[in-house]
Design a protein around this motif. Structure first.
Motif, short mmCIF file in Angstrom:
data_model
loop_
_atom_site.label_atom_id
_atom_site.label_comp_id
_atom_site.label_asym_id
_atom_site.label_seq_id
_atom_site.Cartn_x
_atom_site.Cartn_y
_atom_site.Cartn_z
N LEU A 1 0.53 -1.15 0.03
CA LEU A 1 0.08 0.04 -0.09
C LEU A 1 0.94 1.11 -0.14
O LEU A 1 0.47 2.22 -0.85
N SER A 2 1.81 1.45 1.04
CA SER A 2 2.59 2.63 1.16
C SER A 2 3.37 2.50 2.20
O SER A 2 3.15 2.40 3.34
N PRO A 3 4.68 2.57 2.05
CA PRO A 3 5.64 2.49 3.15
C PRO A 3 5.68 3.50 4.48
O PRO A 3 6.11 3.30 5.24
N GLY A 4 5.14 4.73 3.86
CA GLY A 4 5.12 5.93 4.54
C GLY A 4 4.09 5.61 5.73
O GLY A 4 3.75 6.45 6.67
N LEU A 5 3.07 4.59 5.51
CA LEU A 5 2.22 4.45 6.43
C LEU A 5 2.79 3.99 7.84
O LEU A 5 2.10 4.44 8.79
N ARG A 6 3.71 3.08 7.83
CA ARG A 6 4.18 2.67 8.85
C ARG A 6 3.10 1.78 9.68
O ARG A 6 3.02 1.98 10.73
N VAL A 7 2.34 1.22 8.83
CA VAL A 7 1.25 0.04 9.60
C VAL A 7 1.68 -1.31 9.07
O VAL A 7 1.73 -1.70 8.03
N GLY A 8 1.95 -1.85 10.59
CA GLY A 8 2.43 -3.62 10.32
C GLY A 8 1.56 -4.01 11.39
O GLY A 8 0.80 -3.55 12.11
N TRP A 9 1.88 -5.55 11.51
CA TRP A 9 1.30 -6.16 12.46
C TRP A 9 2.15 -7.44 12.95
O TRP A 9 3.24 -7.79 12.24
N ALA A 10 1.93 -8.09 14.10
CA ALA A 10 2.50 -9.22 14.40
C ALA A 10 1.21 -9.99 15.04
O ALA A 10 0.27 -9.49 15.69
N ALA A 11 1.45 -11.47 14.73
CA ALA A 11 0.45 -12.25 15.24
C ALA A 11 1.37 -13.26 16.28
O ALA A 11 1.70 -14.37 15.50
N PRO A 12 1.75 -12.87 17.40
CA PRO A 12 2.86 -13.61 18.09
C PRO A 12 2.46 -14.81 18.86
O PRO A 12 3.33 -15.50 19.61
N GLY A 13 1.13 -15.37 18.74
CA GLY A 13 0.87 -16.60 19.42
C GLY A 13 1.11 -16.31 20.88
O GLY A 13 0.66 -15.43 21.50
N ARG A 14 1.64 -17.37 21.60
CA ARG A 14 1.98 -17.33 22.86
C ARG A 14 2.39 -16.16 23.54
O ARG A 14 2.69 -15.78 24.75
N TYR A 15 3.30 -15.34 22.83
CA TYR A 15 4.04 -14.38 23.06
C TYR A 15 3.25 -13.07 23.04
O TYR A 15 3.80 -11.87 23.08
N ARG A 16 2.02 -12.92 22.72
CA ARG A 16 1.36 -11.78 22.63
C ARG A 16 1.38 -10.86 23.46
O ARG A 16 1.79 -9.55 23.10
N SER A 17 0.92 -11.32 24.66
CA SER A 17 1.19 -10.18 25.77
C SER A 17 2.64 -9.58 25.86
O SER A 17 2.54 -8.27 26.14
N THR A 18 3.52 -10.08 25.63
CA THR A 18 4.94 -9.69 25.67
C THR A 18 5.15 -8.74 24.54
O THR A 18 5.60 -7.61 24.79
N VAL A 19 4.74 -9.08 23.42
CA VAL A 19 4.93 -8.00 22.43
C VAL A 19 4.16 -6.96 22.43
O VAL A 19 4.64 -5.88 22.08
N ALA A 20 2.85 -6.94 22.95
CA ALA A 20 2.00 -6.08 23.19
C ALA A 20 2.75 -4.83 24.26
O ALA A 20 2.69 -3.69 24.13
N TRP A 21 3.35 -5.52 25.21
CA TRP A 21 3.74 -4.62 26.19
C TRP A 21 5.29 -4.05 25.73
O TRP A 21 5.61 -2.94 26.00
N LEU A 22 6.02 -4.88 24.84
CA LEU A 22 7.23 -3.99 24.13
C LEU A 22 6.72 -2.81 23.18
O LEU A 22 7.37 -1.89 23.37
N LYS A 23 5.64 -2.96 22.51
CA LYS A 23 5.03 -2.11 21.72
C LYS A 23 4.73 -0.77 22.44
O LYS A 23 5.08 0.31 22.22
N TYR A 24 4.01 -1.11 23.54
CA TYR A 24 3.69 0.06 24.51
C TYR A 24 5.03 0.77 25.19
O TYR A 24 5.02 1.99 25.30
N SER A 25 5.83 0.20 25.55
CA SER A 25 7.06 0.44 26.41
C SER A 25 7.97 1.05 25.56
O SER A 25 8.69 1.76 25.97
N THR A 26 7.98 0.83 24.15
CA THR A 26 8.96 1.31 23.26
C THR A 26 8.49 2.57 22.35
O THR A 26 9.17 3.81 22.26
N SER A 27 7.21 2.21 21.91
CA SER A 27 6.78 3.54 20.94
C SER A 27 5.45 3.88 21.21
O SER A 27 4.92 4.65 20.68
N LEU A 28 4.83 3.23 22.48
CA LEU A 28 3.42 3.57 22.96
C LEU A 28 2.39 3.01 21.76
O LEU A 28 1.34 2.42 22.35
N ALA A 29 2.29 3.73 20.88
CA ALA A 29 1.29 3.32 19.93
C ALA A 29 1.76 3.90 18.54
O ALA A 29 2.56 4.61 18.21
N SER A 30 0.95 3.20 17.42
CA SER A 30 1.13 3.44 16.08
C SER A 30 0.11 4.71 15.69
O SER A 30 -1.02 4.88 16.45
#
Length: 476
Positions: free
Chosen positions: A320-349
């Motif tokens: 679509l467009s690289p400048g959107l910076r919209v990506g995703w992860a479906a991290p399985g059993r590590y979902r809560s950890t990945v969500a916390w890392l997202k919050y604690s590093t960049s807070l939100a997209s």
């Protein structure tokens, strides 16, 4: 996705006949009327197919005489062989080389950009998405400026979950975490499953972005032999797991960057099972998965995940467009950890891009957009491949990918790709040397070319690049 247009089916069928020798160089192709009758298609369809083959360099029109097979058909050089990286883990340290090559030259408008793996600007959906964002901003008012904390916009996650069905996945929206591009998804997943000093098994070659993330996290890379068509060698990976302490495995499962390899679905299933036996998580980068040339999208490894060990990562940057910076992860059993890392590093997209992509997908715009760009990228890759075969030395090896828009080319051993890179810059051409795709000096005579921006105007650049290569060979 449905079947390709009828004219493209006719063009592909005739291409196979030409490649098989049914019509040799210089011979007349069947007349438009004759082929129309034989294959039960309209004259317009045949004409469109012939014009497409003319654009691909396979047919040449002759006034009042019809179409003839070109006398200069590109031969089919072999693909690069299965890679042969060192069997021991390596410390990653590529910051200086990546900074010097990537950051300095990829945005230079004066260069013919055949290096960086950026999509073609005219094939993005930026303008359409900008209109959606403007409308959403008016509708949302002040809410458009608020944080959209992890896991991110729910309608977008719902649309991604629905789209994942095409890749063989059955996901719930709550299993998905929105990230700022695929890079943040992959980096967060690495951080979720590894600690500094751990070893990660990776395909070889693999995109240098992976090495950037690993260097930042203090991880070691264990490069695994990889085939240019079928991807990572399961036999080599099994041997590596039995003889090394590996904490995670990372692959670009569909249309590897730079190889363009696509792990067959059966091999994906076997890969997931192999890693499960060793209790090792798989980080799957699937950023090119939607840019396939066949009628069916290849599955993801995530499709065969039964216990949450596969962390599936992707984004809309290549489609679509690289400048959107919209990506995703479906991290399985590590979902809560990945969500916390997202919050604690960049807070939100960013909020508005998430809202816009969700609406674009819900309205069917994404599927329609993919149908268009797949055909164009396929033709551009084929055209760049033919040009490279024509103007580069006869003994090159070049990949023939079934998706994405990248080519990986093995040049004669006397060519140093870094030297070629510097000389190409003087000719106004940006390429990516193979040195960036391994922690060692394994791909010094390889280059990666990006076909996304290919056009008739870029053809002289390939001719000049071929001249530079031949000049180096003559002085060797």
């Amino acid at each position: 996705m449905g079947n390709p247009p009828k004219y493209q089916q006719v063009a592909d069928r005739l291409t196979r006949l030409i490649e098989d020798g049914a019509f040799g160089p210089g011979e007349a192709a069947p007349s438009v009327r004759k082929l129309s009758r034989q294959w039960t298609v309209s004259i317009t369809t045949v004409l469109k197919a012939y014009y497409l083959l003319e654009a691909r360099g396979l047919l040449v029109p002759r006034p009042r005489s019809g179409f003839y097979v070109s006398n200069h058909l590109p031969s089919a050089p072999p693909e690069p062989a299965l890679s042969d990286p060192e069997p021991d883990p390596s410390t990653v340290g590529m910051r200086e080389l990546i900074t010097r090559i990537v950051l300095h030259d990829t945005l230079n408008p004066k260069l013919t950009q055949l290096g960086a793996a950026h999509p073609a600007q005219e094939l993005t959906a930026t303008r359409h998405l900008n209109r959606i964002m403007a409308s959403a901003a008016r509708r949302m008012g002040d809410r458009a400026g608020l944080y959209m904390a992890p896991p991110g916009n729910k309608p977008l996650r719902q649309q991604i979950a629905r789209h994942a069905v095409d890749a063989g996945c059955t996901l719930d929206a709550d299993e998905i975490v929105i990230t700022s591009g695929c890079g943040e998804a992959v980096s967060s997943c690495l951080q979720a499953v590894c600690r500094p000093g751990d070893t990660v098994a990776v395909e070889s070659p693999i995109c240098f972005d992976v090495f950037q993330y690993m260097e930042n996290l203090g991880l070691k890379a264990l490069e695994i032999p990889t085939h240019p068509r079928d991807g990572i060698s399961l036999e080599a990976l099994q041997f590596a797991l039995e003889n090394n302490s590996v904490r995670a495995c990372l692959v670009i499962s569909n249309f590897n960057n730079p190889l363009g390899s696509c792990i067959p679905d059966e091999n994906k299933k076997a890969l997931v099972r192999l890693l499960a036996r060793h209790d090792i998580p798989l980080i799957e980068n699937d950023i090119f998965g939607d840019i396939h040339y066949s009628t069916k999208r290849p599955n993801t490894a995530k499709a065969y995940d039964t216990d949450g060990r596969v962390l599936w990562c992707a984004s809309f940057s290549k489609t679509l467009s690289p400048g959107l910076r919209v990506g995703w992860a479906a991290p399985g059993r590590y979902r809560s950890t990945v969500a916390w890392l997202k919050y604690s590093t960049s807070l939100a997209s960013a909020t508005l891009p998430q809202v816009a992509v969700a609406q674009f997908m819900a309205e069917g715009g994404y599927r329609q957009h993919l149908r268009r760009i797949r055909r164009i990228y396929r033709d551009r890759v084929a055209a760049l491949r033919r040009a490279a075969i024509r103007f580069f030395p006869f003994d090159i090896r070049v990949t023939d990918p079934s998706g994405g828009y990248l080519l990986w080319i093995e040049l004669p051993e006397t060519i140093d790709a870094l030297v070629l890179y510097k000389l190409a810059l003087k000719e106004g051409i940006a390429i990516t040397p193979g040195h960036l795709f391994s922690t060692g000096d394994r791909y010094r005579n390889f280059i990666r070319l990006n076909a996304a921006n290919w056009s008739d105007a870029a053809a002289p650049a390939i001719r000049r690049l071929g001249n530079v290569i031949n000049t180096i060979l003559q002085g060797a």
